[in-house]
Design a protein around this motif. Structure first.
Motif, PDB file in Angstrom:
ATOM      1  N   LEU A 166      -6.979   3.994  -1.534  1.00 27.95           N
ATOM      2  CA  LEU A 166      -8.620   3.126  -0.375  1.00 27.95           C
ATOM      3  C   LEU A 166      -9.584   2.597  -1.872  1.00 27.95           C
ATOM      4  O   LEU A 166     -10.741   2.681  -1.201  1.00 27.95           O
ATOM      5  N   GLY A 167      -9.154   1.694  -2.242  1.00 28.90           N
ATOM      6  CA  GLY A 167     -10.065   0.154  -2.630  1.00 28.90           C
ATOM      7  C   GLY A 167     -11.182   1.046  -3.113  1.00 28.90           C
ATOM      8  O   GLY A 167     -12.023   0.478  -3.366  1.00 28.90           O
ATOM      9  N   ARG A 187      -5.480  11.707  -8.729  1.00 27.24           N
ATOM     10  CA  ARG A 187      -6.394  11.314  -6.838  1.00 27.24           C
ATOM     11  C   ARG A 187      -7.503  10.172  -6.931  1.00 27.24           C
ATOM     12  O   ARG A 187      -7.428   9.669  -6.207  1.00 27.24           O
ATOM     13  N   LYS A 188      -7.407  10.260  -8.607  1.00 31.01           N
ATOM     14  CA  LYS A 188      -8.195   8.759  -8.950  1.00 31.01           C
ATOM     15  C   LYS A 188      -8.134   7.679  -8.333  1.00 31.01           C
ATOM     16  O   LYS A 188      -8.326   6.500  -7.930  1.00 31.01           O
ATOM     17  N   ALA A 189      -6.102   7.662  -8.950  1.00 28.27           N
ATOM     18  CA  ALA A 189      -5.066   6.023  -9.111  1.00 28.27           C
ATOM     19  C   ALA A 189      -5.390   6.660  -6.994  1.00 28.27           C
ATOM     20  O   ALA A 189      -5.835   5.198  -6.648  1.00 28.27           O
ATOM     21  N   PHE A 190      -5.659   7.397  -6.461  1.00 28.01           N
ATOM     22  CA  PHE A 190      -5.366   7.195  -4.591  1.00 28.01           C
ATOM     23  C   PHE A 190      -6.502   6.766  -4.298  1.00 28.01           C
ATOM     24  O   PHE A 190      -6.454   5.791  -3.595  1.00 28.01           O
ATOM     25  N   LEU A 231     -13.450   3.078  -2.791  1.00 31.97           N
ATOM     26  CA  LEU A 231     -14.605   2.782  -1.571  1.00 31.97           C
ATOM     27  C   LEU A 231     -14.188   4.475  -0.922  1.00 31.97           C
ATOM     28  O   LEU A 231     -15.581   4.909   0.050  1.00 31.97           O
ATOM     29  N   ALA A 232     -13.360   4.599  -1.104  1.00 31.97           N
ATOM     30  CA  ALA A 232     -13.250   6.406   0.175  1.00 31.97           C
ATOM     31  C   ALA A 232     -12.758   7.717  -0.794  1.00 31.97           C
ATOM     32  O   ALA A 232     -11.545   7.277  -2.036  1.00 31.97           O
ATOM     33  N   HIS A 233     -13.090   8.957  -0.672  1.00 32.54           N
ATOM     34  CA  HIS A 233     -12.424   9.704  -1.630  1.00 32.54           C
ATOM     35  C   HIS A 233     -10.894  10.341  -0.368  1.00 32.54           C
ATOM     36  O   HIS A 233     -10.579  10.967   0.749  1.00 32.54           O
ATOM     37  N   PRO A 234     -10.014  10.294  -0.949  1.00 28.49           N
ATOM     38  CA  PRO A 234      -8.784  10.764   0.206  1.00 28.49           C
ATOM     39  C   PRO A 234      -8.809  13.044   0.005  1.00 28.49           C
ATOM     40  O   PRO A 234      -9.093  12.975  -1.343  1.00 28.49           O
ATOM     41  N   ILE A 235      -8.410  13.086   0.453  1.00 27.86           N
ATOM     42  CA  ILE A 235      -8.641  14.561   0.825  1.00 27.86           C
ATOM     43  C   ILE A 235      -7.047  14.567   1.030  1.00 27.86           C
ATOM     44  O   ILE A 235      -7.615  16.382   1.013  1.00 27.86           O
ATOM     45  N   ILE A 236      -6.539  14.303   2.709  1.00 28.53           N
ATOM     46  CA  ILE A 236      -5.292  15.094   2.480  1.00 28.53           C
ATOM     47  C   ILE A 236      -4.182  14.346   2.867  1.00 28.53           C
ATOM     48  O   ILE A 236      -4.584  13.242   3.214  1.00 28.53           O
ATOM     49  N   LEU A 237      -3.259  14.106   2.599  1.00 32.19           N
ATOM     50  CA  LEU A 237      -2.614  13.113   3.113  1.00 32.19           C
ATOM     51  C   LEU A 237      -1.111  13.669   3.485  1.00 32.19           C
ATOM     52  O   LEU A 237      -0.685  15.230   3.544  1.00 32.19           O
ATOM     53  N   ALA A 238      -0.632  13.384   4.885  1.00 39.99           N
ATOM     54  CA  ALA A 238       0.162  13.709   5.940  1.00 39.99           C
ATOM     55  C   ALA A 238       1.226  12.721   5.951  1.00 39.99           C
ATOM     56  O   ALA A 238       1.448  11.737   5.749  1.00 39.99           O
ATOM     57  N   ARG A 239       2.448  13.936   5.445  1.00 33.28           N
ATOM     58  CA  ARG A 239       4.064  12.876   5.775  1.00 33.28           C
ATOM     59  C   ARG A 239       3.733  13.125   7.441  1.00 33.28           C
ATOM     60  O   ARG A 239       4.532  14.129   7.630  1.00 33.28           O
ATOM     61  N   ILE A 240       4.703  12.734   8.236  1.00 31.17           N
ATOM     62  CA  ILE A 240       5.060  13.305   9.728  1.00 31.17           C
ATOM     63  C   ILE A 240       6.134  11.865   9.958  1.00 31.17           C
ATOM     64  O   ILE A 240       6.686  10.660   9.518  1.00 31.17           O
ATOM     65  N   GLY A 241       7.439  12.552  10.181  1.00 32.68           N
ATOM     66  CA  GLY A 241       8.416  12.208  10.758  1.00 32.68           C
ATOM     67  C   GLY A 241       9.321  13.196  12.187  1.00 32.68           C
ATOM     68  O   GLY A 241       8.634  13.783  12.947  1.00 32.68           O
ATOM     69  N   GLU A 275       0.796  -0.831   0.219  1.00 33.29           N
ATOM     70  CA  GLU A 275       0.089  -0.207   0.072  1.00 33.29           C
ATOM     71  C   GLU A 275       1.106   1.880   0.086  1.00 33.29           C
ATOM     72  O   GLU A 275       0.912   2.417  -0.271  1.00 33.29           O
ATOM     73  N   ARG A 276       1.859   1.102   0.452  1.00 32.18           N
ATOM     74  CA  ARG A 276       2.987   1.758   1.224  1.00 32.18           C
ATOM     75  C   ARG A 276       3.832   2.471  -0.150  1.00 32.18           C
ATOM     76  O   ARG A 276       3.468   4.116  -0.977  1.00 32.18           O
ATOM     77  N   PHE A 277       3.650   1.680  -1.327  1.00 28.88           N
ATOM     78  CA  PHE A 277       4.491   1.389  -2.783  1.00 28.88           C
ATOM     79  C   PHE A 277       3.903   2.500  -3.171  1.00 28.88           C
ATOM     80  O   PHE A 277       4.250   3.344  -4.157  1.00 28.88           O
ATOM     81  N   ARG A 278       2.658   1.717  -2.979  1.00 24.21           N
ATOM     82  CA  ARG A 278       1.592   2.221  -4.226  1.00 24.21           C
ATOM     83  C   ARG A 278       0.992   4.105  -4.289  1.00 24.21           C
ATOM     84  O   ARG A 278       1.302   5.176  -5.107  1.00 24.21           O
ATOM     85  N   ALA A 279       1.076   4.158  -2.518  1.00 19.74           N
ATOM     86  CA  ALA A 279       1.018   5.753  -2.024  1.00 19.74           C
ATOM     87  C   ALA A 279       2.627   6.224  -2.706  1.00 19.74           C
ATOM     88  O   ALA A 279       2.089   7.518  -3.813  1.00 19.74           O
TER      89      ALA A 279
END
Ligand SMILES: Cc1cc2nc3c(=O)[nH]c(=O)nc-3n(C[C@H](O)[C@H](O)[C@H](O)COP(=O)(O)O)c2cc1C
Length: 325
Positions: free
Chosen positions: A288-289, A280-283, A291-301, A159-163
């Motif tokens: 998200l299978g 957005r469509k690919a994500f 089933l849902a719409h991504p709204i924002i992605l956060a990188r955290i470290g 999933e992470r590779f795809r993202a």
């Protein structure tokens, strides 16, 4: 203080000042506040929308949602419990929320909340290679979910590779789109009160891993990659892709970000993945299978210990965004 006491003007100004510290796309600060009696109203300032990157106003509402969350937690910390009505019936389509304030004892963590609002910032520098434990990411996603949106950490390897692949693709498309990059340039070093100063944007010469969309600023940053395999990713999403979902996503983003800040973690939103329609469509389909719409992605470290404090991005004056009726 009785239950009918008005909110002192100084307190209203302080709440709005803390709300203006919220993150916003390109530091556009697309909000306006009107106070009357015990009520604080939040309006969208659509003149500050990004017509190219954000034609639907999704990022604008996420930004306003973040300001709404900061206003709510700041009010509570200052001894005023907020009752929030989102997108109330109104002839004015820009009215996003009405916050009714009632005196109440501040929560026990009031000082920490105020400190986190002050300390929160977008840190685009490279993070250390210490991975953020899955439980920490799950905890932050939970904080966002409790604020009324939905969020999950992307911890599964495939999933992470795809993202990562979709973020890279989105960033490349973004950079090769003249209108998008011109709009972004327009908000770089824009003024002393808004936009993104070059002093907070890392200077980079190459790329390994997934690049962010902001590069080539003045901030001395010798390392290249922007997203490493060790960085955490949390996606905020909804089954709907509408103004209510976007506003709630902004509230969730702010809740997650303040909790991350209080816990010593840095956060960078990666919104190009949602702004570029194909990404957005690919994500949506591949991560998200469908089933849902991504709204924002956060990188955290984790930021390396001992690094200097970042310069704070500017804000418009409270008097420019608040009207006391
Ligand atoms: C909806 C939204 C989208 C954002 N997208 C990005 C992004 O793609 N890349 C980035 O580096 N920062 C992004 N940011 C962070 C803003 O640029 C930042 O909040 C703003 O410049 C104010 O700076 P501060 O967060 O340090 O206070 C985004 C923020 C919001 C609320």
């Amino acid at each position: 203080m009785t239950t009918s006491s008005p909110v002192p003007a100084g307190t209203i100004r302080r709440i709005v000042q803390l709300a203006t510290r919220a993150p916003s796309v390109h530091n556009t600060q697309p909000w306006r506040w009107v106070a009357h009696g015990r009520v604080l109203e939040l309006y969208a300032d659509r003149r500050r929308r990004l017509p190219v990157a954000d034609p639907t106003g999704r990022d604008l509402l996420v930004s306003c949602g973040a300001a709404l969350h900061q206003a709510s937690v700041a009010s509570a910390a200052l001894g005023w419990s907020p009752a929030v009505t989102r997108l109330p019936d109104s002839p004015d389509p820009d009215l996003l929320a009405r916050v009714e304030l009632t005196p109440a004892p501040p929560p026990v963590d009031a000082a920490e909340v105020l400190e986190a609002i002050d300390a929160r910032c977008t840190d685009r520098r490279r993070f250390t290679s210490w991975p953020v434990p899955d439980e920490r990411l799950a905890g932050l996603a939970q904080v966002a979910t409790q604020a009324g949106t939905r969020a999950v950490p992307l911890t599964d390897v495939s999933e992470r590779f795809r993202a990562d692949r979709i973020v890279l693709q989105a960033t490349e498309r973004y950079r090769s789109d003249d209108a998008m990059t011109a709009e972004q340039q327009d908000w770089r070093d824009r003024s002393s009160v808004d936009g993104v100063p070059s002093t907070v944007v890392p200077r980079r010469t190459g790329s390994a891993g997934v690049p962010g969309r902001f590069t080539d600023g003045d901030l001395d940053e010798p390392d290249e990659p922007v997203v490493e395999g060790s960085d955490g990713l949390v996606v905020i999403f909804d089954v709907e892709d509408d103004p209510t979902a976007w506003l709630r996503a902004g509230e969730g983003l702010s809740a997650l970000w303040l909790a991350a800040t209080a816990g010593g973690l840095s956060v960078v939103p990666l919104s190009q993945v949602v702004e570029v329609p194909e990404s957005r469509k690919a994500f949506q389909l591949e991560v998200l299978g469908g089933l849902a719409h991504p709204i924002i992605l956060a990188r955290i470290g984790w930021q390396a210990i001992g690094r200097s404090e970042l310069v704070r991005t500017p804000r418009r004056a409270v008097d420019d965004v608040l009207e006391i009726a």
